[in-house]
Design an enzyme around this catalytic site. Structure first.
Site, PDB file in Angstrom:
ATOM      1  N   SER A   9       0.795  -1.234   0.000  1.00  8.38           N
ATOM      2  CA  SER A   9       0.000   0.000   0.000  1.00  8.38           C
ATOM      3  C   SER A   9       0.823   1.279   0.000  1.00  8.38           C
ATOM      4  O   SER A   9       0.269   2.366  -0.154  1.00  8.38           O
ATOM      5  CB  SER A   9      -0.943   0.000   1.195  1.00  8.38           C
ATOM      6  OG  SER A   9      -1.898  -1.035   1.058  1.00  8.38           O
ATOM      7  N   ASP A  56     -17.586   1.176  -1.190  1.00  2.15           N
ATOM      8  CA  ASP A  56     -16.657   0.162  -0.693  1.00  2.15           C
ATOM      9  C   ASP A  56     -17.422  -0.820   0.191  1.00  2.15           C
ATOM     10  O   ASP A  56     -17.544  -0.618   1.408  1.00  2.15           O
ATOM     11  CB  ASP A  56     -15.526   0.821   0.097  1.00  2.15           C
ATOM     12  CG  ASP A  56     -14.482  -0.189   0.597  1.00  2.15           C
ATOM     13  OD1 ASP A  56     -14.732  -1.405   0.484  1.00  2.15           O
ATOM     14  OD2 ASP A  56     -13.439   0.249   1.104  1.00  2.15           O
TER      15      ASP A  56
END
Length: 678
Positions: A329, A353
């Site tokens: 990430s 999401d």
């Protein structure tokens, strides 16, 4: 009577004939002798005179003293110590070598290891090549042998400068080491026309700064003209040209910061690189575990070499430079910035999401099954929403992402002044066509871009590239070449010069887009995944945590306690501080460490606390001002105009992933990313 006279006449003729023959013979001999003398004295005079002079005069090279290596504060990292050695020349040894060693052992200490190493080299060496028997003789041993030297023809006591690394394992991968000049080194020196400058020199830089800056460190060999006896014994010095010592190198490293960072990796495998964004100076360069470069100066022994070479932790590998990893990430801020610059999304656009992203019937899930609901780019970076970036990857063209990311140094040779740097893999369609031989494997699938967008998949970058990209981001897109040698100092005049000055190029970034990413990275530290590590910090940092898979889960749930320690996730973190005026950018990885927030971020906090300490900051500013005044230039160096071309051929960026790479190299692409929850 007549017969008597006849006989006398014949006898006189015979005597005269013999006299004439003898005289003629003598004359011929004299003529031959005169001719020979004329030939030697007239015709061969120049040649024979030179040979006679050579028998009387010998030219001895005088090796220069190697330059020192110091840190930015003047702390010595590599130096030269006076040393006494014993060498043996086979052609001059008159007795059995074992008997010589036995008798010699009564005067100086010879360990079994010394004898074994010597005998191995002795059998391999030529008759006239001196072979090292023992080094580091103390003054008592040296004087004792000197008194009894007449008993040991062929054994010579010599004084020399020997390279020493007083910090031992600290910064070993930066400094490298010197070693004996090998046959390959001799060939390279002859090919480059430098062999004459290495007469009398026995060592050369093998790794690290010692190798890349060998020409500056070595200096220039001097010459001594000596009158000698027929046996080669010096009588007097006729002339001398002094050697020019090598230049001293001042590194940008701060050894205090370096050792502090190394201590954070005690017992763990990993790497850390800290860079000053405005100059490109490398402040710390950690590869853990490390090794002691002193072992290599006179040739490493078998046991020490086996221990280092066969260690599963690979201490000899320069991890920040050679190890390539998926960076998880920590790649998201750059992917988000690319999306903003390409106009694929606005910063405020909300994306649902539900905890997963579905593409072609395959679900890519958030780490830990987290569900974030409607998420914009700022929140996606702060909470590290994989789903947001999965969906972003589905919209992106991998070649466009490749072209954008390479400007920050990903998948590129940075050109740092160390040898052995790897390019890594910044995937693109052209790269995949070259990496795979079978036609069906050369096609690029959109699902592969989904994995690439979260720092997984085919991505394989060095820690140096991640640190450099972080520094460029902190420096408003201005690309400064990373470098370790800060100043080259002339040992005679004391004057110095800077090998790197000015930026290489500036990435054209919209200020509003850059602000969006920076504010999100600030909130990662302030209230996101790294908030605990930076709680109470007297400065404001901006960063991003990351956790990267070592192997593909193939839909299974990850449980750290149930897999081998070397197959657990890597912990990563990248950050810079302070936000308003970045003075340091850091990227680090703890191999198989787990969550980046709990393992990697606290290390960065420790590094920042040391470097941004107010007293140290004030001291650095004062030293910088003194340097500028000494150089007669109170202003910063002018920026180098122009922007060099980036690599035109992306197909040269790396190789196909290997089926079973070692833990410090490219790792198999995963089918998703892992990230800690806030």
């Amino acid at each position: 009577m007549f017969e008597f006279r006849k006989t006398g006449h014949l006898q006189r003729q015979t005597v005269l004939l013999r006299a004439w023959v003898a005289g003629l013979f003598a004359l011929v001999c004299l003529l031959l002798l005169a001719g020979r003398l004329w030939y030697l004295q007239i015709e061969r005079y120049d040649t024979l005179s030179a040979r006679a002079e050579q028998n009387r005069i010998t030219i001895v090279p005088v090796p220069p003293r190697r330059g020192r290596i110091i840190d930015r504060n003047g702390a010595v990292l590599a130096q030269n110590l006076r040393d006494y050695t014993l060498t043996v020349t086979r052609a001059q040894v008159q007795d059995d070598i074992d008997d010589v060693l036995d008798r010699l052992g009564e005067l100086v200490y010879l360990s079994e290891g010394d004898r074994r190493r010597f005998m191995r080299l002795y059998r391999q060496s030529g008759r006239y090549a001196p072979v090292l028997l023992r080094n580091n003789l103390n003054d008592i041993e040296a004087s004792w042998f000197a008194v009894h030297a007449y008993r040991f023809p062929g054994v010579n006591l010599e004084a020399r400068w020997v390279r020493n690394y007083p910090r031992h394992e600290s910064a070993a991968h930066v400094l490298g080491f010197v070693g004996r000049i090998s046959e390959e080194d001799q060939r390279n020196l002859e090919e480059t026309g430098q062999m004459g400058n290495y007469r009398g020199t026995s060592v050369i830089g093998k790794k690290g700064v010692e190798k890349t800056w060998e020409k500056a460190l070595h200096g220039r060999t001097g010459v001594e003209e000596l009158e000698v006896t027929a046996g080669g014994r010096p009588v007097r010095e006729l002339s001398r040209t002094d050697p020019v010592p090598g230049s001293d190198l001042e590194l940008s490293l701060d050894i205090g910061l370096q050792q502090l960072a190394e201590a954070q990796f005690s017992g763990r495998r990993g790497a850390l690189v800290a860079i000053e964004p405005h100059t490109g100076e490398v402040l710390a360069f950690v590869s853990s575990p490390s090794f002691d470069p002193n072992l290599f100066v006179d040739g490493i022994d078998v046991e020490s070499w086996r221990k280092l070479n066969e260690s599963p932790d690979h201490p000899l590998i320069n991890r920040p430079l050679y190890g390539t990893y998926p960076i998880g990430s920590t790649y998201k801020p750059f992917v988000g910035l690319a999306a903003l610059e390409m106009g694929l999304r606005s910063a405020r656009e909300l994306v649902p999401d539900p905890g997963y992203f579905e593409l072609a019937g395959q679900r890519f899930r958030n780490a830990g099954g987290a569900v974030y609901g409607p998420t914009d780019m700022h929140r996606a970076i702060v909470v590290s929403s994989d789903t947001y970036f999965f969906s972003l990857g589905a919209q992106m063209d991998v070649d466009a992402l490749h072209d954008f990311a390479q400007q920050f140094g990903f998948g590129q040779i940075t050109g740092i002044d160390l040898d052995g740097e790897r390019r890594g893999v910044l995937p693109s369609r052209a790269w995949k066509r070259k990496a795979y031989k079978q036609r069906e494997q050369q096609h690029w699938y959109q699902g592969e871009t989904v994995s690439v967008a979260v720092g997984q998949g085919y991505n394989a970058f060095t820690l140096l590239q991640l640190a450099q990209a972080t520094a460029v981001l902190a420096n408003d897109g201005v690309y400064m070449k990373p470098h370790l040698v800060r100043r080259i100092i002339d040992p005679l005049s004391g004057r110095f010069n800077y090998p790197v000055a000015g930026p290489q190029y500036t990435i054209d970034l919209k200020p509003d887009n850059l602000r969006v990413i920076r504010e999100a990275m600030v909130d990662v530290v302030r209230k996101g995944t790294a908030r605990r590590a930076f709680d109470g910090a007297p400065y404001q940092a901006a960063g991003k945590t990351g956790t990267a898979q070592v192997y593909s889960l193939r839909g299974a749930k990850y449980r750290a306690h149930s897999v081998d320690e070397r197959l657990r996730d890597h912990a990563l973190f990248m950050a810079y501080a302070p936000v308003e005026n970045p003075q340091i950018a850091v990227a680090l990885i703890v191999e198989n460490g787990g969550w980046g927030a709990s393992v990697a971020a606290p290390i960065a906090r420790t590094v920042f606390d040391y470097w941004l300490d107010p007293d140290r900051t004030a001291l650095r500013r004062a030293r910088l001002q003194i340097e500028r005044e000494a150089q007669g230039d109170p202003a910063q160096p002018a920026a180098a105009p122009g922007r060099p071309e980036l690599d035109p051929a992306p197909v040269d960026e790396g190789e196909a992933p290997e089926p079973a790479p070692p833990p410090d190299e490219s790792l198999a692409p995963g089918d998703g990313a892992l990230e800690e929850n806030p």
